[in-house]
Structure formats: structure tokens, C-alpha cells
Design a protein around this motif. Sequence first.
Motif, PDB file in Angstrom:
ATOM      1  N   HIS A 262       0.820  -1.216   0.000  1.00 27.83           N
ATOM      2  CA  HIS A 262       0.000   0.000   0.000  1.00 27.83           C
ATOM      3  C   HIS A 262       0.854   1.267   0.000  1.00 27.83           C
ATOM      4  N   ARG A 263       2.167   1.093  -0.150  1.00 28.94           N
ATOM      5  CA  ARG A 263       3.113   2.214  -0.197  1.00 28.94           C
ATOM      6  C   ARG A 263       3.036   3.096   1.051  1.00 28.94           C
ATOM      7  N   ILE A 264       2.861   2.430   2.190  1.00 31.25           N
ATOM      8  CA  ILE A 264       2.877   3.114   3.479  1.00 31.25           C
ATOM      9  C   ILE A 264       4.259   2.915   4.082  1.00 31.25           C
ATOM     10  N   LYS A 265       4.949   4.004   4.389  1.00 31.27           N
ATOM     11  CA  LYS A 265       6.330   3.928   4.817  1.00 31.27           C
ATOM     12  C   LYS A 265       6.441   3.493   6.275  1.00 31.27           C
ATOM     13  N   VAL A 266       7.351   2.543   6.502  1.00 32.16           N
ATOM     14  CA  VAL A 266       7.652   2.034   7.847  1.00 32.16           C
ATOM     15  C   VAL A 266       9.099   2.396   8.175  1.00 32.16           C
ATOM     16  N   PRO A 267       9.335   3.105   9.279  1.00 32.13           N
ATOM     17  CA  PRO A 267       8.398   3.507  10.345  1.00 32.13           C
ATOM     18  C   PRO A 267       7.890   4.943  10.218  1.00 32.13           C
ATOM     19  N   ALA A 268       8.210   5.646   9.117  1.00 33.60           N
ATOM     20  CA  ALA A 268       7.885   7.069   9.029  1.00 33.60           C
ATOM     21  C   ALA A 268       6.395   7.316   9.220  1.00 33.60           C
ATOM     22  N   GLN A 269       5.556   6.473   8.588  1.00 25.94           N
ATOM     23  CA  GLN A 269       4.109   6.649   8.708  1.00 25.94           C
ATOM     24  C   GLN A 269       3.494   5.691   9.728  1.00 25.94           C
ATOM     25  N   VAL A 270       3.948   4.471   9.717  1.00 26.52           N
ATOM     26  CA  VAL A 270       3.416   3.452  10.635  1.00 26.52           C
ATOM     27  C   VAL A 270       4.576   2.661  11.218  1.00 26.52           C
ATOM     28  N   ALA A 271       4.646   2.587  12.537  1.00 28.85           N
ATOM     29  CA  ALA A 271       5.644   1.747  13.210  1.00 28.85           C
ATOM     30  C   ALA A 271       5.068   0.355  13.417  1.00 28.85           C
ATOM     31  N   VAL A 272       5.942  -0.654  13.449  1.00 26.26           N
ATOM     32  CA  VAL A 272       5.495  -2.044  13.599  1.00 26.26           C
ATOM     33  C   VAL A 272       6.385  -2.756  14.606  1.00 26.26           C
ATOM     34  N   ILE A 273       5.758  -3.551  15.455  1.00 22.23           N
ATOM     35  CA  ILE A 273       6.513  -4.404  16.370  1.00 22.23           C
ATOM     36  C   ILE A 273       5.804  -5.751  16.470  1.00 22.23           C
ATOM     37  N   GLY A 274       6.586  -6.806  16.633  1.00 20.77           N
ATOM     38  CA  GLY A 274       6.030  -8.152  16.767  1.00 20.77           C
ATOM     39  C   GLY A 274       6.361  -8.754  18.124  1.00 20.77           C
ATOM     40  N   PHE A 275       6.278 -10.069  18.186  1.00 20.03           N
ATOM     41  CA  PHE A 275       6.537 -10.793  19.438  1.00 20.03           C
ATOM     42  C   PHE A 275       7.079 -12.163  19.065  1.00 20.03           C
ATOM     43  N   ASP A 276       8.196 -12.543  19.630  1.00 20.16           N
ATOM     44  CA  ASP A 276       8.868 -13.851  19.470  1.00 20.16           C
ATOM     45  C   ASP A 276      10.326 -13.712  19.065  1.00 20.16           C
ATOM     46  N   ASP A 277      10.680 -12.629  18.349  1.00 22.32           N
ATOM     47  CA  ASP A 277      12.050 -12.410  17.895  1.00 22.32           C
ATOM     48  C   ASP A 277      12.600 -13.623  17.153  1.00 22.32           C
ATOM     49  N   VAL A 278      11.875 -14.061  16.118  1.00 27.01           N
ATOM     50  CA  VAL A 278      12.370 -15.160  15.299  1.00 27.01           C
ATOM     51  C   VAL A 278      13.524 -14.661  14.433  1.00 27.01           C
ATOM     52  N   GLU A 279      14.301 -15.581  13.928  1.00 31.24           N
ATOM     53  CA  GLU A 279      15.528 -15.216  13.207  1.00 31.24           C
ATOM     54  C   GLU A 279      15.261 -14.292  12.030  1.00 31.24           C
ATOM     55  N   GLU A 280      14.165 -14.530  11.318  1.00 33.21           N
ATOM     56  CA  GLU A 280      13.874 -13.736  10.125  1.00 33.21           C
ATOM     57  C   GLU A 280      13.665 -12.257  10.433  1.00 33.21           C
ATOM     58  N   SER A 281      13.296 -11.947  11.683  1.00 31.37           N
ATOM     59  CA  SER A 281      13.015 -10.555  12.061  1.00 31.37           C
ATOM     60  C   SER A 281      14.216  -9.645  11.835  1.00 31.37           C
ATOM     61  N   ALA A 282      15.409 -10.197  11.999  1.00 32.48           N
ATOM     62  CA  ALA A 282      16.625  -9.387  11.859  1.00 32.48           C
ATOM     63  C   ALA A 282      17.076  -9.245  10.408  1.00 32.48           C
ATOM     64  N   TYR A 283      16.378  -9.900   9.460  1.00 32.02           N
ATOM     65  CA  TYR A 283      16.852  -9.928   8.080  1.00 32.02           C
ATOM     66  C   TYR A 283      15.853  -9.382   7.070  1.00 32.02           C
ATOM     67  N   VAL A 284      14.642  -8.987   7.511  1.00 33.55           N
ATOM     68  CA  VAL A 284      13.707  -8.327   6.611  1.00 33.55           C
ATOM     69  C   VAL A 284      14.087  -6.855   6.519  1.00 33.55           C
ATOM     70  N   ARG A 285      13.481  -6.146   5.572  1.00 33.49           N
ATOM     71  CA  ARG A 285      13.716  -4.707   5.433  1.00 33.49           C
ATOM     72  C   ARG A 285      12.385  -3.982   5.450  1.00 33.49           C
TER      73      ARG A 285
END
Length: 342
Positions: A262-285
Motif C-alpha cells: 500500500h506504499r505506506i512507509k515504515v516507520p515514518a508513517q506506521v511503526a510495527v513491532i512483533g513478538f517472538d524475535d524469530v531469526e527472520e526478524s533481523a533480516y527483513v527490510r
Amino acid sequence: MAATMHDVARLAGVSAKTVSNVINGYPHVREATRAKVQLAIDKLGYELNVTARNLRLGRTGLITLALPELKLPYFAEFADEAIRAAEARGLRVLIEQTNADRARELAVLHGVRRVMTDGLIFSPLALGPDDIRLFQVDFPLVLLGERVFGSGNDHVAVDNVAGARAATQHLIEGGRRRIAVVGSHPDEPVGAPALRERGYREALAGAGIAVDEALIRPGQAWHMSVGAQLTDELIASGVAFDAVFALNDALALGVLHSLHQHRIKVPAQVAVIGFDDVEESAYVRPTLSSVSPGREQIATTAIDLLLQRIAESPGTPAGERAPARRVLAEFSLVPRQSSGAR
């Protein structure tokens, strides 16, 4: 001639019983003593004959780990931690996937395959508070998760409320006020979804922010596709939001995908946080902020508690065993790019 346990004890200056405790991973051994024994083991090249030990004790050296869904990264990574901890203590692990199905969970507790292993580490999802009597078993059992409490068995749990509160406070401290939640289970008063939503509500209340129920989006399965779908629906609804707390990282990854589409900028427009800290979390953009629930501690503690129960007299009813222990793992907040302050 191969070294014996008595040779190790003599070199380390401890008793053979202490050597046995170190080898079997019992936690109540001083670190200095453990280090001396390990040094002696390494110097002598001592190898424990696990097969002979198990035959002598009437054990298989095999334990069961029953988890809901290995497709979810958290459970896959938890299984890896548990296997590592078990192998370090001379155990092998049989994995049972229940798919949160009641019949499968009952089979894990009372099916014919149960007798194949020395004990069970079990994370139930379909069984709940009304099924406590089913957990009154005469074999070593350690429970995980937040569905069943007070069963008389050892229990290792995630600090869901405090972890979710910390995640929400982190977003608030970054200037966010319209914080959506994805993945709630409004019809389930117990379990991780309810506890994490509770932590979210407590954080908002503590900051003097009213809860907007339109920002809480229910979703039964905690998969990436569901996170994306719920975010699509939230955007389509027209409800304003400037942050998303996803109740696990798989949902959060789906949230990031939807926002990108939807071309919504993260985190400038919307911040995101999850739960579990899986390995992939450190490698997405952008990299995903998350709450680390203490996965390694949970796995290691569960294995050690089970080992202690296995060491008790076989067949001892739950009511006659040592008091059940409940361990709440230590969580940590892992801030990354996705939750950066505006």
C-alpha cells in the motif's frame, strides 16, 4: 582402557555422584564444580555409555516434545533449542505436531506412543482449563504455554503480559497514539492472545490513551498471510492508525508486506513491532522490532525440569511428587528499524 566415571571423579576431586549430576544436566551444581568435572572429562576423553545407563535404569533415553505447528517460526526455532539442550544431556527428542487439534493432543497425553518415551514436554492449544483432570498423569510431564494452569505439573511460560506491555510502551514512547493490534482472539479468555492483548491495554491505560476497539483486529491463525489480510482490512476500513502491534512475528511480517504493498512507509508513517524475535526478524527490510520471550531459557528449563522428574521413582502419581514448579521466562525488548520514532 576406557576411562570410567570413577576416574573422572578422582581427577576432578569430587564424588562419582557429582560427576553423574553434571553429566545428566542437573541444575543444582556449582559452576566451579561443573567446570572441574568437564575439564576432567575432556582430559580423560570420557564418554558416557548412554545405552547402558538407560537399560540399567529402565529408560529409553528418548523424550517427546509436542508442539502445535512447526510451520510457525517460533515453534520451529524452539524445537531446535530443545533438541540442542536435550542432546547436551544425553537425550533424544521425538517431535509430535498436534496442529492444535483436540484428538491429537489427547493422543499425545494418553495414546499408545506415549509409552515409547521417558517423559513429555507439551504445549497444548486445543485443551484448556476445563481439561485439567486429563493432565493428572503418572509419567514425567512439563507444560508450556498459557492454556493450562494448576494441573500439578511443572510449567514453563512466557511473560506475555509484561512483554506485550513493553512492546506497546515502546511504540508510545516513539510518539505513537493510534496503535492497532492484529491477531486477537476475542472469544478466548485464556492463552497467549488474551494475555498479550491485556498487556497492550495496560500500556495504553498507563499512558492515558483510550482503547479504540476498531483498532483491535481478530485473526485466528497467526500466519503471515493473516497478518497481511488483517492489515489490508484495517487500511480499507479507513480507521486511522500510526502503529501496529502484531501478536507474533509471523503476523508482523505479513503486516510489513501489506504496508509495503500500500506504499505506506515504515516507520515514518506506521511503526510495527512483533513478538517472538524469530531469526527472520533481523533480516527483513526494514528489520522488525520484536519481543524476545526467552526461548533458550524456556527450552533449557523445560528439559532440566523433565530430567528431574524422570529421576523420580517411576509411576509416582502427580499428587505424591515434589511440588510443581512454575517458571516465568525473562523477556527482552529488541528494538529495530520498524519501530523507529517519528
